[in-house]
Design a protein around this motif. Structure first.
Motif, PDB file in Angstrom:
ATOM      1  N   UNK A 168       0.948  -1.125  -0.158  1.00  0.00           N
ATOM      2  CA  UNK A 168      -0.103   0.029   0.036  1.00  0.00           C
ATOM      3  C   UNK A 168       0.861   1.151  -0.080  1.00  0.00           C
ATOM      4  N   UNK A 169       0.337   2.329  -0.700  1.00  0.00           N
ATOM      5  CA  UNK A 169       0.965   3.682  -0.455  1.00  0.00           C
ATOM      6  C   UNK A 169       0.099   4.635  -0.109  1.00  0.00           C
ATOM      7  N   UNK A 170       0.618   5.492   0.630  1.00  0.00           N
ATOM      8  CA  UNK A 170      -0.031   6.505   1.409  1.00  0.00           C
ATOM      9  C   UNK A 170       0.758   7.807   1.388  1.00  0.00           C
ATOM     10  N   UNK A 171       0.146   9.155   1.437  1.00  0.00           N
ATOM     11  CA  UNK A 171       0.623  10.526   1.502  1.00  0.00           C
ATOM     12  C   UNK A 171       0.472  10.895   2.978  1.00  0.00           C
ATOM     13  N   UNK A 172       1.484  11.100   3.787  1.00  0.00           N
ATOM     14  CA  UNK A 172       1.660  11.881   4.947  1.00  0.00           C
ATOM     15  C   UNK A 172       1.848  13.314   4.923  1.00  0.00           C
ATOM     16  N   UNK A 173       0.965  14.191   5.520  1.00  0.00           N
ATOM     17  CA  UNK A 173       1.453  15.637   5.329  1.00  0.00           C
ATOM     18  C   UNK A 173       1.573  16.234   6.881  1.00  0.00           C
ATOM     19  N   UNK A 174       2.712  16.974   6.641  1.00  0.00           N
ATOM     20  CA  UNK A 174       3.309  17.551   7.869  1.00  0.00           C
ATOM     21  C   UNK A 174       3.702  19.059   7.627  1.00  0.00           C
ATOM     22  N   UNK A 175       3.842  19.687   8.537  1.00  0.00           N
ATOM     23  CA  UNK A 175       4.425  20.986   8.516  1.00  0.00           C
ATOM     24  C   UNK A 175       5.565  21.497   9.044  1.00  0.00           C
ATOM     25  N   UNK A 176       6.547  22.112   8.549  1.00  0.00           N
ATOM     26  CA  UNK A 176       7.809  22.375   9.210  1.00  0.00           C
ATOM     27  C   UNK A 176       7.779  23.096  10.562  1.00  0.00           C
ATOM     28  N   UNK A 177       8.272  22.700  11.485  1.00  0.00           N
ATOM     29  CA  UNK A 177       8.413  23.197  12.703  1.00  0.00           C
ATOM     30  C   UNK A 177       9.679  24.034  13.298  1.00  0.00           C
ATOM     31  N   UNK A 178      10.596  24.088  12.125  1.00  0.00           N
ATOM     32  CA  UNK A 178      11.779  24.912  12.520  1.00  0.00           C
ATOM     33  C   UNK A 178      11.793  26.148  12.599  1.00  0.00           C
ATOM     34  N   UNK A 179      12.565  26.776  13.640  1.00  0.00           N
ATOM     35  CA  UNK A 179      12.817  28.141  13.907  1.00  0.00           C
ATOM     36  C   UNK A 179      13.961  28.787  13.327  1.00  0.00           C
ATOM     37  N   UNK A 180      13.788  29.766  12.671  1.00  0.00           N
ATOM     38  CA  UNK A 180      14.938  30.624  12.217  1.00  0.00           C
ATOM     39  C   UNK A 180      16.078  30.972  13.345  1.00  0.00           C
ATOM     40  N   UNK A 181      17.341  30.823  12.865  1.00  0.00           N
ATOM     41  CA  UNK A 181      18.261  31.124  13.809  1.00  0.00           C
ATOM     42  C   UNK A 181      19.382  31.859  12.997  1.00  0.00           C
ATOM     43  N   UNK A 182      20.070  32.841  13.475  1.00  0.00           N
ATOM     44  CA  UNK A 182      20.754  33.887  13.024  1.00  0.00           C
ATOM     45  C   UNK A 182      22.464  33.161  13.118  1.00  0.00           C
ATOM     46  N   UNK A 183      22.976  32.676  12.093  1.00  0.00           N
ATOM     47  CA  UNK A 183      24.087  32.450  11.939  1.00  0.00           C
ATOM     48  C   UNK A 183      25.101  33.080  11.125  1.00  0.00           C
ATOM     49  N   UNK A 184      26.600  32.969  11.251  1.00  0.00           N
ATOM     50  CA  UNK A 184      27.628  33.762  10.488  1.00  0.00           C
ATOM     51  C   UNK A 184      27.593  33.230   9.051  1.00  0.00           C
ATOM     52  N   UNK A 185      27.610  34.254   8.067  1.00  0.00           N
ATOM     53  CA  UNK A 185      27.949  33.713   6.543  1.00  0.00           C
ATOM     54  C   UNK A 185      28.874  34.689   5.819  1.00  0.00           C
ATOM     55  N   UNK A 186      29.608  34.359   4.872  1.00  0.00           N
ATOM     56  CA  UNK A 186      30.104  35.133   4.119  1.00  0.00           C
ATOM     57  C   UNK A 186      29.653  36.432   3.484  1.00  0.00           C
ATOM     58  N   UNK A 187      30.358  37.517   3.962  1.00  0.00           N
ATOM     59  CA  UNK A 187      29.757  38.756   3.366  1.00  0.00           C
ATOM     60  C   UNK A 187      30.185  38.941   2.000  1.00  0.00           C
ATOM     61  N   UNK A 188      31.107  38.307   1.557  1.00  0.00           N
ATOM     62  CA  UNK A 188      31.380  38.360  -0.005  1.00  0.00           C
ATOM     63  C   UNK A 188      31.689  37.090  -0.636  1.00  0.00           C
ATOM     64  N   UNK A 189      32.263  37.070  -1.932  1.00  0.00           N
ATOM     65  CA  UNK A 189      32.829  35.870  -2.428  1.00  0.00           C
ATOM     66  C   UNK A 189      34.224  35.858  -1.854  1.00  0.00           C
TER      67      UNK A 189
END
Length: 303
Positions: A168-189
């Motif tokens: 049998x196949x079935x589709x399960x529906x869910x929603x994301x519960x992730x909270x956004x978090x501030x992280x360091x990233x590159x300001x330029x190439x």
């Protein structure tokens, strides 16, 4: 009182004979009974087998099928006479004892939240599909066929595998519960091989954080890029490495501190290391070897 004990040996003989008779009787009963029936049984397969409804039975008849299993949340009652007739119809002559009736209940397979999380490998979701889902028989193997998303919703296509085939196949529906978090990233190439400065770092919000991400800006400063880092990309343990200020054989500047006196000279590093590491150095003129602490790019301190 004396008359009660006039023939003690006769009493003992009667007791012994009674015990032997009882043992022989029980032995005869146990030999005459091939199958001991239960009062109730729970099944989890499509057919009811002899091993499901009996406490004891000949091992060669364990998987003997008696009838189809009831549907989930239903039960059937098998009588001893009915079971005997099934056996005789198949040419099997077994003596049954135990319960006169056996109530058989079908156990469902429950597709639970825990089983789905183990399959999907994502705990930051909330299921919208009502769980658990009941199925008639088990066990099944679960397989994740596909994952799709629409906005904050996640759609998981799941297959129930039975006997190496998709049952049998079935589709399960869910929603994301992730909270956004501030992280360091590159300001330029940032090209390959550059040393990262504080000005190369900015911050942005993300929902998913991998274990390889470096989340402390102070830990990123001074590292060397091991690959091209695109603007807005996170700094990781794979696209950066620690800067090694002193390498084996480097000529290093030496500060020798003795009280209020500071002497500056040069020496050869006999071992590489990072800031704070203690390494051996050899003075160029005297060839004397002393331990020194790395304090900067090709700089060491001797105290």
């Amino acid at each position: 009182m004396q008359r009660l004990y006039r023939h003690p040996m006769r009493c003992f003989k009667q007791l012994i004979m009674l015990s032997v008779s009882l043992i022989l009787l029980l032995s005869g009963l146990s030999q005459a009974c091939d199958v001991v029936l239960k009062k109730s049984a729970t099944v989890s397969k499509e057919q009811v087998r002899l091993s499901d409804i009996a406490k004891s039975y000949p091992s060669k008849y364990a998987n003997l099928i008696l009838c189809p299993s009831p549907y989930v949340n239903n039960s059937i009652t098998l009588t001893r006479r009915y079971i005997e007739s099934i056996l005789k119809r198949r040419g099997i002559n077994l003596k049954l004892c135990g319960s006169d009736t056996v109530k058989v209940i079908s156990k469902p397979y429950l597709l639970t939240q825990e089983k789905l999380i183990d399959l999907i490998k994502d705990r930051d979701i909330v299921f919208i599909t009502a769980l658990p889902i009941r199925f008639k028989f088990y066990p099944y193997k679960l397989k994740l066929l596909s994952t799709s998303s629409s906005g904050n919703l996640r759609l998981y296509k799941i297959a129930l595998i039975k006997n190496n085939k998709i049952y049998k196949t079935l589709t399960i529906t869910a929603k994301s519960n992730r909270r956004e978090r501030l992280i360091p990233v590159a300001s330029r190439d940032i090209p390959l091989g550059e040393r990262i400065s504080q000005g190369d770092i900015t911050f942005k919000k993300v929902k998913r954080i991998l274990p390889t991400f470096i989340l402390s800006s102070s830990s990123i400063t001074g590292r060397i890029t091991t690959s091209f880092i695109k603007k807005g990309s996170p700094f990781t343990l794979s696209n950066t490495k620690r800067f090694k200020p002193v390498r084996l054989g480097d000529i290093v500047k030496v500060e020798v501190v003795s009280g209020n006196i500071v002497i500056r000279t040069i020496a050869k590093a006999l071992k590489g290391g990072y800031n704070g590491d203690i390494i051996p150095i050899m003075y160029i003129s005297s060839k004397r070897v002393l331990p020194a602490k790395i304090i900067g790019n090709k700089e060491v301190l001797v105290q």
